[in-house]
Design a protein around this motif. Structure first.
Motif, PDB file in Angstrom:
ATOM      1  N   ARG A 100      72.831   6.111 -59.786  1.00 21.26           N
ATOM      2  CA  ARG A 100      71.747   6.898 -59.225  1.00 21.26           C
ATOM      3  C   ARG A 100      71.892   8.225 -59.393  1.00 21.26           C
ATOM      4  O   ARG A 100      70.971   9.049 -59.291  1.00 21.26           O
ATOM      5  CB  ARG A 100      71.767   6.566 -57.511  1.00 21.26           C
ATOM      6  N   ASP A 101      73.159   8.526 -59.624  1.00 20.67           N
ATOM      7  CA  ASP A 101      73.359  10.200 -59.727  1.00 20.67           C
ATOM      8  C   ASP A 101      72.782  10.642 -61.273  1.00 20.67           C
ATOM      9  O   ASP A 101      72.142  11.618 -61.162  1.00 20.67           O
ATOM     10  CB  ASP A 101      74.965  10.379 -59.731  1.00 20.67           C
ATOM     11  N   GLY A 104      73.062  -4.697 -59.754  1.00 21.18           N
ATOM     12  CA  GLY A 104      72.027  -3.595 -59.260  1.00 21.18           C
ATOM     13  C   GLY A 104      72.642  -2.486 -59.598  1.00 21.18           C
ATOM     14  O   GLY A 104      73.635  -2.118 -60.320  1.00 21.18           O
ATOM     15  N   GLU A 105      71.842  -1.215 -59.206  1.00 29.09           N
ATOM     16  CA  GLU A 105      72.570   0.092 -59.207  1.00 29.09           C
ATOM     17  C   GLU A 105      73.716   0.368 -58.334  1.00 29.09           C
ATOM     18  O   GLU A 105      73.921  -0.246 -57.300  1.00 29.09           O
ATOM     19  CB  GLU A 105      71.395   1.256 -59.044  1.00 29.09           C
ATOM     20  N   VAL A 143      61.081   3.954 -64.207  1.00 28.31           N
ATOM     21  CA  VAL A 143      61.418   4.001 -65.381  1.00 28.31           C
ATOM     22  C   VAL A 143      62.469   4.641 -66.103  1.00 28.31           C
ATOM     23  O   VAL A 143      63.220   4.459 -66.926  1.00 28.31           O
ATOM     24  CB  VAL A 143      60.063   4.842 -66.167  1.00 28.31           C
ATOM     25  N   VAL A 144      62.922   5.718 -65.514  1.00 27.58           N
ATOM     26  CA  VAL A 144      64.088   6.437 -65.885  1.00 27.58           C
ATOM     27  C   VAL A 144      65.396   5.794 -65.570  1.00 27.58           C
ATOM     28  O   VAL A 144      66.070   5.635 -66.521  1.00 27.58           O
ATOM     29  CB  VAL A 144      64.070   7.850 -65.246  1.00 27.58           C
ATOM     30  N   ALA A 145      65.312   4.848 -64.588  1.00 30.01           N
ATOM     31  CA  ALA A 145      66.545   3.870 -64.229  1.00 30.01           C
ATOM     32  C   ALA A 145      66.793   3.005 -65.463  1.00 30.01           C
ATOM     33  O   ALA A 145      67.780   2.371 -65.412  1.00 30.01           O
ATOM     34  CB  ALA A 145      66.398   3.279 -62.959  1.00 30.01           C
ATOM     35  N   MET A 146      65.524   2.510 -66.165  1.00 28.48           N
ATOM     36  CA  MET A 146      65.780   1.645 -67.225  1.00 28.48           C
ATOM     37  C   MET A 146      66.828   2.216 -68.630  1.00 28.48           C
ATOM     38  O   MET A 146      67.345   1.395 -69.108  1.00 28.48           O
ATOM     39  CB  MET A 146      64.212   1.524 -68.169  1.00 28.48           C
ATOM     40  N   GLY A 147      66.852   3.320 -68.596  1.00 32.00           N
ATOM     41  CA  GLY A 147      67.977   3.935 -69.301  1.00 32.00           C
ATOM     42  C   GLY A 147      69.418   3.526 -69.085  1.00 32.00           C
ATOM     43  O   GLY A 147      70.186   3.389 -69.959  1.00 32.00           O
TER      44      GLY A 147
END
Length: 270
Positions: A116-117, A110-111, A96-100
Protein backbone atom coordinates in the motif's frame (compact mmCIF):
# COMPACT_ATOMS: atom_id res chain seq x y z
CA UNK A 1 21.94 -3.24 -12.41
CA UNK A 2 23.76 -3.18 -15.75
CA UNK A 3 22.24 -4.28 -19.06
CA UNK A 4 24.43 -5.69 -21.81
CA UNK A 5 23.05 -6.63 -25.21
CA UNK A 6 25.33 -8.89 -27.21
CA UNK A 7 25.06 -9.81 -30.91
CA UNK A 8 21.30 -9.38 -30.77
CA UNK A 9 19.35 -10.36 -33.85
CA UNK A 10 15.57 -10.27 -34.02
CA UNK A 11 13.52 -11.45 -36.98
CA UNK A 12 9.85 -12.03 -37.58
CA UNK A 13 7.61 -12.50 -40.60
CA UNK A 14 10.71 -13.56 -42.50
CA UNK A 15 12.43 -10.19 -42.04
CA UNK A 16 15.41 -9.25 -39.87
CA UNK A 17 14.43 -6.20 -37.82
CA UNK A 18 17.49 -5.90 -35.55
CA UNK A 19 20.87 -7.20 -36.72
CA UNK A 20 23.91 -7.92 -34.53
CA UNK A 21 23.19 -5.15 -32.05
CA UNK A 22 25.62 -4.43 -29.23
CA UNK A 23 24.86 -1.90 -26.52
CA UNK A 24 25.28 -1.21 -22.82
CA UNK A 25 23.04 0.49 -20.28
CA UNK A 26 25.26 1.25 -17.30
CA UNK A 27 24.02 0.88 -13.74
CA UNK A 28 22.14 3.92 -12.51
CA UNK A 29 22.34 5.74 -15.85
CA UNK A 30 19.73 6.69 -18.42
CA UNK A 31 20.56 5.18 -21.78
CA UNK A 32 18.61 6.37 -24.79
CA UNK A 33 17.73 4.71 -28.06
CA UNK A 34 17.13 7.12 -30.92
CA UNK A 35 16.60 6.62 -34.62
CA UNK A 36 14.03 7.10 -37.36
CA UNK A 37 10.75 5.23 -37.45
CA UNK A 38 11.27 1.57 -38.31
CA UNK A 39 14.89 1.53 -37.15
CA UNK A 40 14.28 -1.26 -34.61
CA UNK A 41 14.08 0.66 -31.31
CA UNK A 42 10.82 -0.86 -30.08
CA UNK A 43 11.81 -4.33 -31.25
CA UNK A 44 15.07 -4.16 -29.33
CA UNK A 45 13.29 -2.99 -26.18
CA UNK A 46 10.73 -5.79 -26.47
CA UNK A 47 13.55 -8.35 -26.26
CA UNK A 48 14.77 -6.73 -23.04
CA UNK A 49 11.40 -7.07 -21.32
CA UNK A 50 10.87 -10.51 -22.90
CA UNK A 51 7.94 -9.72 -25.15
CA UNK A 52 10.04 -11.02 -28.06
CA UNK A 53 12.56 -13.82 -28.21
CA UNK A 54 15.73 -12.99 -30.15
CA UNK A 55 16.80 -15.09 -33.11
CA UNK A 56 20.40 -14.86 -31.90
CA UNK A 57 22.41 -13.11 -29.23
CA UNK A 58 21.41 -12.43 -25.67
CA UNK A 59 20.37 -9.83 -23.13
CA UNK A 60 22.42 -9.87 -19.93
CA UNK A 61 21.02 -8.44 -16.72
CA UNK A 62 23.70 -8.05 -14.11
CA UNK A 63 25.76 -10.56 -16.11
CA UNK A 64 22.98 -13.19 -16.25
CA UNK A 65 21.10 -14.13 -19.40
CA UNK A 66 17.59 -12.84 -18.85
CA UNK A 67 16.11 -15.81 -20.76
CA UNK A 68 17.45 -18.12 -18.04
CA UNK A 69 15.36 -16.34 -15.40
CA UNK A 70 11.79 -17.26 -14.63
CA UNK A 71 9.21 -14.64 -15.69
CA UNK A 72 8.66 -13.79 -12.04
CA UNK A 73 12.39 -13.32 -11.43
CA UNK A 74 12.85 -11.07 -14.45
CA UNK A 75 9.72 -9.08 -13.51
CA UNK A 76 11.25 -8.29 -10.14
CA UNK A 77 14.25 -6.78 -11.93
CA UNK A 78 12.76 -5.22 -15.08
CA UNK A 79 9.62 -3.10 -15.41
CA UNK A 80 8.43 -1.94 -18.82
CA UNK A 81 6.28 0.83 -20.20
CA UNK A 82 5.62 -0.30 -23.79
CA UNK A 83 4.06 1.81 -26.53
CA UNK A 84 1.19 -0.66 -26.82
CA UNK A 85 -0.79 -0.06 -23.66
CA UNK A 86 -2.96 -3.16 -23.96
CA UNK A 87 -6.72 -3.21 -23.53
CA UNK A 88 -8.67 -0.80 -21.41
CA UNK A 89 -8.64 -1.85 -17.78
CA UNK A 90 -12.03 -1.94 -16.04
CA UNK A 91 -10.20 -1.07 -12.85
CA UNK A 92 -9.56 1.98 -10.75
CA UNK A 93 -6.32 3.92 -11.13
CA UNK A 94 -5.09 2.55 -7.82
CA UNK A 95 -5.91 -1.03 -8.82
CA UNK A 96 -3.93 -0.64 -12.06
CA UNK A 97 -0.88 0.65 -10.18
CA UNK A 98 -1.20 -2.16 -7.62
CA UNK A 99 -0.73 -4.64 -10.47
CA UNK A 100 2.93 -3.69 -10.30
CA UNK A 101 3.22 -5.60 -7.03
CA UNK A 102 2.21 -8.92 -8.66
CA UNK A 103 5.78 -10.30 -9.04
CA UNK A 104 6.18 -10.17 -5.27
CA UNK A 105 2.92 -11.90 -4.35
CA UNK A 106 1.99 -15.53 -4.01
CA UNK A 107 -1.20 -16.67 -5.68
CA UNK A 108 -4.30 -15.18 -4.03
CA UNK A 109 -2.17 -13.23 -1.54
CA UNK A 110 -3.60 -9.88 -0.53
CA UNK A 111 -1.90 -6.52 -0.11
CA UNK A 112 0.19 -5.75 2.91
CA UNK A 113 1.26 -2.42 4.38
CA UNK A 114 4.42 -2.28 2.24
CA UNK A 115 2.40 -2.80 -0.95
CA UNK A 116 0.00 0.00 0.00
CA UNK A 117 2.85 2.36 0.80
CA UNK A 118 4.66 1.65 -2.49
CA UNK A 119 1.48 2.10 -4.54
CA UNK A 120 0.72 5.41 -2.80
CA UNK A 121 4.27 6.70 -3.37
CA UNK A 122 4.22 5.62 -7.01
CA UNK A 123 0.98 7.51 -7.65
CA UNK A 124 2.39 10.58 -5.91
CA UNK A 125 5.55 10.45 -8.04
CA UNK A 126 3.54 10.84 -11.25
CA UNK A 127 1.10 13.38 -9.85
CA UNK A 128 -1.91 11.06 -9.86
CA UNK A 129 -2.48 10.51 -6.13
CA UNK A 130 -5.68 12.53 -6.21
CA UNK A 131 -7.02 10.39 -9.05
CA UNK A 132 -6.60 7.01 -7.33
CA UNK A 133 -10.32 6.25 -7.23
CA UNK A 134 -11.11 7.14 -10.85
CA UNK A 135 -11.72 4.48 -13.48
CA UNK A 136 -8.72 3.95 -15.71
CA UNK A 137 -10.99 3.99 -18.77
CA UNK A 138 -12.14 7.54 -17.91
CA UNK A 139 -8.64 9.00 -18.15
CA UNK A 140 -7.07 10.92 -21.02
CA UNK A 141 -4.20 9.41 -22.96
CA UNK A 142 -1.63 11.40 -21.01
CA UNK A 143 -3.17 10.46 -17.67
CA UNK A 144 -3.16 6.79 -18.63
CA UNK A 145 0.51 7.07 -19.55
CA UNK A 146 1.31 8.49 -16.13
CA UNK A 147 -0.67 5.74 -14.36
CA UNK A 148 1.15 3.04 -16.29
CA UNK A 149 4.47 4.65 -15.39
CA UNK A 150 3.35 4.56 -11.75
CA UNK A 151 2.63 0.84 -12.19
CA UNK A 152 6.21 0.37 -13.41
CA UNK A 153 7.52 2.29 -10.37
CA UNK A 154 5.36 0.14 -8.08
CA UNK A 155 7.14 -2.92 -9.46
CA UNK A 156 10.23 -1.53 -7.66
CA UNK A 157 12.56 -2.73 -10.42
CA UNK A 158 16.31 -2.42 -10.82
CA UNK A 159 15.77 -1.54 -14.49
CA UNK A 160 13.15 0.57 -16.26
CA UNK A 161 12.51 -0.06 -19.97
CA UNK A 162 10.44 2.74 -21.47
CA UNK A 163 9.28 2.95 -25.08
CA UNK A 164 8.40 6.54 -25.97
CA UNK A 165 7.23 7.40 -22.43
CA UNK A 166 6.47 11.04 -23.32
CA UNK A 167 3.84 10.05 -25.90
CA UNK A 168 0.47 11.65 -25.15
CA UNK A 169 1.96 14.02 -22.57
CA UNK A 170 1.80 17.80 -22.77
CA UNK A 171 5.02 19.79 -22.48
CA UNK A 172 4.78 20.33 -18.73
CA UNK A 173 4.28 16.64 -18.00
CA UNK A 174 7.02 15.68 -20.45
CA UNK A 175 9.46 17.87 -18.52
CA UNK A 176 8.25 16.52 -15.18
CA UNK A 177 8.48 12.90 -16.31
CA UNK A 178 12.03 13.28 -17.63
CA UNK A 179 13.08 15.05 -14.43
CA UNK A 180 11.51 12.20 -12.45
CA UNK A 181 13.53 9.65 -14.40
CA UNK A 182 16.71 11.54 -13.53
CA UNK A 183 15.73 11.62 -9.87
CA UNK A 184 15.00 7.86 -9.80
CA UNK A 185 18.67 7.03 -10.46
CA UNK A 186 17.70 3.58 -11.75
CA UNK A 187 19.22 1.87 -14.74
CA UNK A 188 16.91 3.09 -17.49
CA UNK A 189 16.73 2.12 -21.16
CA UNK A 190 14.43 4.48 -23.02
CA UNK A 191 13.52 5.20 -26.62
CA UNK A 192 12.76 8.81 -27.49
CA UNK A 193 11.71 10.55 -30.69
CA UNK A 194 12.55 13.98 -29.31
CA UNK A 195 16.30 14.28 -29.84
CA UNK A 196 16.58 17.40 -27.72
CA UNK A 197 14.90 15.61 -24.83
CA UNK A 198 17.29 12.69 -25.35
CA UNK A 199 20.26 15.06 -25.33
CA UNK A 200 19.06 16.59 -22.07
CA UNK A 201 18.09 13.51 -20.05
CA UNK A 202 20.32 10.68 -21.30
CA UNK A 203 23.84 9.85 -20.10
CA UNK A 204 24.51 7.74 -23.20
CA UNK A 205 22.83 7.32 -26.57
CA UNK A 206 22.71 4.48 -29.06
CA UNK A 207 21.57 5.43 -32.56
CA UNK A 208 19.74 2.78 -34.59
CA UNK A 209 19.33 2.87 -38.33
CA UNK A 210 17.85 0.03 -40.40
CA UNK A 211 18.15 -2.35 -37.43
CA UNK A 212 21.82 -1.65 -36.70
CA UNK A 213 23.51 0.43 -34.00
CA UNK A 214 25.48 3.01 -36.00
CA UNK A 215 26.71 5.27 -33.17
CA UNK A 216 27.09 5.10 -29.38
CA UNK A 217 28.35 7.51 -26.79
CA UNK A 218 27.50 10.62 -24.77
CA UNK A 219 24.92 12.86 -26.46
CA UNK A 220 27.40 15.62 -27.28
CA UNK A 221 29.64 13.15 -29.13
CA UNK A 222 26.81 11.34 -30.91
CA UNK A 223 24.39 14.07 -31.96
CA UNK A 224 26.36 15.75 -34.72
CA UNK A 225 25.19 17.41 -37.96
CA UNK A 226 26.77 14.53 -39.86
CA UNK A 227 24.75 11.95 -37.91
CA UNK A 228 21.55 13.95 -38.41
CA UNK A 229 22.13 13.73 -42.13
CA UNK A 230 23.11 10.05 -42.16
CA UNK A 231 20.48 8.65 -39.80
CA UNK A 232 17.56 11.04 -40.20
CA UNK A 233 18.13 12.61 -43.61
CA UNK A 234 17.82 16.15 -42.28
CA UNK A 235 19.98 19.25 -42.19
CA UNK A 236 20.74 20.44 -38.65
CA UNK A 237 23.09 22.47 -36.51
CA UNK A 238 24.07 21.58 -32.95
CA UNK A 239 24.51 24.45 -30.48
CA UNK A 240 24.56 24.87 -26.71
CA UNK A 241 21.17 25.16 -25.01
CA UNK A 242 20.92 28.71 -23.60
CA UNK A 243 19.41 27.52 -20.30
CA UNK A 244 21.14 24.20 -19.58
CA UNK A 245 24.24 24.04 -21.76
CA UNK A 246 23.12 20.67 -23.16
CA UNK A 247 23.41 20.04 -26.90
CA UNK A 248 20.49 21.68 -28.71
CA UNK A 249 19.64 20.52 -32.22
CA UNK A 250 18.29 23.16 -34.56
CA UNK A 251 16.67 21.61 -37.61
CA UNK A 252 16.41 23.24 -41.00
CA UNK A 253 12.73 22.68 -41.70
CA UNK A 254 13.10 24.05 -45.20
CA UNK A 255 15.63 21.55 -46.57
CA UNK A 256 16.66 17.90 -46.38
CA UNK A 257 20.20 16.76 -45.67
CA UNK A 258 21.17 17.10 -49.34
CA UNK A 259 19.86 20.65 -49.48
CA UNK A 260 16.74 19.81 -51.49
CA UNK A 261 13.68 21.81 -50.43
CA UNK A 262 11.01 19.92 -48.53
CA UNK A 263 7.54 19.69 -49.97
CA UNK A 264 5.24 22.48 -48.86
CA UNK A 265 1.51 22.63 -48.89
CA UNK A 266 0.32 25.20 -51.40
CA UNK A 267 -1.25 28.25 -49.86
CA UNK A 268 -4.92 28.87 -50.46
CA UNK A 269 -5.28 31.36 -53.28
CA UNK A 270 -1.67 30.98 -54.45
Amino acid sequence: MRIEIEDLRVAYAGRTVVADAHLIAAEGEITGLVGPNGSGKSTLLRTVYRHLKPSAGRVLLGGEDIRRMTPQQSARHVAALPQERGGDFELSVREVVAMGRTPYKRAFAGEDAEDRDIVARSLAHVGMADQAGRRFTALSGGERQRVLLARAFAQDPDVLVLDEPTNHLDVRHQVELLALLRAQARTTLVSLHDLNAAASVCDRLHVLHAGAVIASGPPREVLTPELMAEAFGVRAAVVDHPLTGDPLIAFDHRATADGAPTARRARIGA
